[in-house]
Scaffold this motif. Structure first.
Motif: not given
Length: 301
Positions: A226-248
């Protein structure tokens, strides 16, 4: 200006006529927007309300922009591109004087490598589903039990008042005792009814939770696809759902980024199953591959 036309919210403008002032009346047509939205737009046009900020989408090469912190000064990293010889090269970089700068390609790859650790594999699906359902039932059974106990107690108190009234009518209970029983019981009933009305409602049944969970599991087993085959909007939704805090970037490198509970659970289940499989494999490799020397039984060729 068309955007000022109240017809969009179902109203018709009536101009001033003789002694009557101009006014709006409700039309017979179907409104396209709500009245609230119409008046909010008018406030914005009149300068009474600031326009809401638009979500700025990151370029496809910078899906992590806004989620990353600088490892040196802890500021949120920006993202930009610089033009080289015929190509653009993307970077995540800090806007402060610390000078932190990393190639976007390197960080994006580190994220994808990290993402693969949280794919729910086929062996883990049933364990994951059982863990989530058990957690949901444990979280809601206390509330359900309390409500049941309160309803039972309210019924018993009502029966107590009825019985006291019958004893009063037969002369087996005097008026002052009946009044005391009735007052105390009604007060307790009022308290319990208030608790019932304020108690959170379990809106989703376990069967509905299981149905939704099955749909979610399908996505969790394919989250890398899903992450690899979708646009930036979906990718950012995946990132936001995984990480509740910012990271380095360094968190990604050392696998120390704080992830959401569901993904922690997936990682834990996957790790446990891998460890069990490894131990089983080790036990098999520890078996003797050469027959023992002759003892009571003849040696096997």
């Amino acid at each position: 200006m068309a955007i000022r036309n109240p017809m969009y919210c179902g109203k018709i403008f009536i101009e001033k006529y003789k002694d009557e002032d101009c006014h709006l009346v409700k039309g017979l047509h179907e409104p396209l927007i709500t009245e609230t939205m119409y008046y909010e737009v008018q406030d914005i046009l009149d300068g009474k309300k600031r326009k809401s900020k638009l979500t700025i989408m990151s370029p496809s090469m910078l899906p992590l922009r806004g989620f990353l912190n600088c490892n040196r000064c802890n500021r949120v990293l920006c993202g930009s591109a610089s033009k080289g010889r015929g190509n653009y090269y993307y970077y995540y970089h800090c806007s402060s004087k610390c000078g932190y700068r990393k190639k976007a390609e390197e960080i994006n790859k580190a994220f994808v490598d990290e993402l693969k650790l949280y794919i729910l594999n086929d062996e883990s699906k049933e364990f994951f589903k059982t863990a989530i359902m058990d957690a949901y039932i444990d979280a809601t059974k206390g509330e359900t039990k309390d409500k049941t106990n309160w309803i039972v107690e309210i019924t018993e108190l009502g029966n107590r008042i009825t019985k006291a009234r019958e004893l009063l009518l037969t002369g087996d209970l005097d008026g002052s005792d009946y009044k005391t029983i009735k007052t105390e019981s009604e007060h307790r009933i009022a308290v319990l009814e208030a608790k019932l009305s304020e108690a959170p409602v379990v809106a989703v049944s376990p069967a509905e939770v299981e149905r939704l969970l099955d749909k979610a599991i399908v996505k969790l087993t394919q989250i890398d696809v899903i992450y690899s085959n979708h646009d930036t909007y979906v990718q950012r939704e995946v990132i936001g759902s995984m990480y509740p805090e910012k990271f380095t970037f360094e968190n990604l490198q050392h696998r120390t980024a704080n992830v959401d509970f569901l993904f922690q659970l997936i990682y834990q289940i996957n790790s446990t199953l891998r460890e069990k499989k490894r131990r089983a494999s080790d036990r098999k490799t520890c078996l003797p591959i050469v027959a023992p020397e002759a003892g009571l039984e003849p040696a096997t060729l």
